[in-house]
Write an enzyme that holds these catalytic residues in place. Structure first.
Site, short mmCIF file in Angstrom:
data_model
loop_
_atom_site.label_atom_id
_atom_site.label_comp_id
_atom_site.label_asym_id
_atom_site.label_seq_id
_atom_site.Cartn_x
_atom_site.Cartn_y
_atom_site.Cartn_z
N CYS A 10 0.87 -1.19 0.00
CA CYS A 10 0.00 0.00 0.00
C CYS A 10 0.89 1.23 0.00
O CYS A 10 2.07 1.13 -0.40
CB CYS A 10 -0.98 -0.02 1.18
SG CYS A 10 -0.20 0.05 2.80
N ARG A 16 -3.39 -0.73 5.32
CA ARG A 16 -3.96 -1.79 4.48
C ARG A 16 -3.03 -2.97 4.20
O ARG A 16 -3.45 -4.12 4.29
CB ARG A 16 -4.46 -1.19 3.17
CG ARG A 16 -5.68 -0.32 3.35
CD ARG A 16 -5.90 0.57 2.16
NE ARG A 16 -4.85 1.56 2.03
CZ ARG A 16 -4.76 2.44 1.05
NH1 ARG A 16 -5.65 2.43 0.10
NH2 ARG A 16 -3.79 3.32 1.02
N SER A 17 -1.77 -2.68 3.82
CA SER A 17 -0.92 -3.84 3.46
C SER A 17 -0.53 -4.70 4.67
O SER A 17 -0.51 -5.93 4.54
CB SER A 17 0.30 -3.42 2.63
OG SER A 17 1.14 -2.56 3.32
#
Ligand code: 4NP
Length: 156
Positions: A10, A16-17
């Site tokens: 991300c 998110r990642s």
């Protein structure tokens, strides 16, 4: 056997990642596939490098019994391209950033939700504040990616 190496990407590698990394680690473990995979995450920006997972993202993972203790943000490096088999970005713009850093000569850069029935970006919870939706979208992306690997015969 050679492991299937998956890198989630991300922008900051604090929301998110890492959620993708730890949701997918948990998912493959529950399926009995943990020994088949090597899973990590990185950000296209160095802005957050060295920082732990953003507390609301950590809290959302914890709600699902998933720990991300010990994860600190790292930047995606050109050398990462050869280290991974699948590079799964959260948004189209991260795909473009990854490809600028390391041209996708082997076609291994995807959006995580390219494997879903309705491909989409994953909205940035840093701005939306909606970590519940981010979790659901990432979880579905991971599940559909795993299903795709099975369909392709990459795993049995
Ligand atoms: P991520 O979220 O890319 O999902 O880790 C963000 C983290 C930091 C910023 C933006 C998005 N930021 O602008 O600092």
């Amino acid at each position: 056997m050679k492991k299937i190496r998956v890198l989630f990407v991300c922008l900051g590698n604090i929301c998110r990642s890492p959620m993708g990394e730890f949701i997918f680690k948990d998912m493959v473990k529950r399926c009995g596939y943990e020994n088949l995979f090597e899973i990590a995450s990185a950000g296209t920006s160095s802005e957050e490098a060295g920082n732990p997972v953003y507390p609301p993202a950590r809290a959302e993972l914890a709600k699902h019994g998933i720990s991300c203790l010990g994860k600190y943000a790292v930047k995606y490096l050109p050398t990462d391209y050869n280290k991974y088999d699948y590079i799964l970005a959260m948004e189209e713009r991260h795909v473009r950033s990854v490809c600028r850093i390391s041209p996708d000569t082997e076609k291994k850069v995807f959006r995580l939700r390219d494997f879903c029935k309705q491909p989409s970006d994953i909205a940035d919870p840093w701005y939306t504040g909606d970590f519940k939706t981010a979790y659901a979208e990432i979880e579905e992306g991971c599940s559909d990616f795993l299903r795709w690997l099975k369909m392709k015969g990459v795993i049995e």
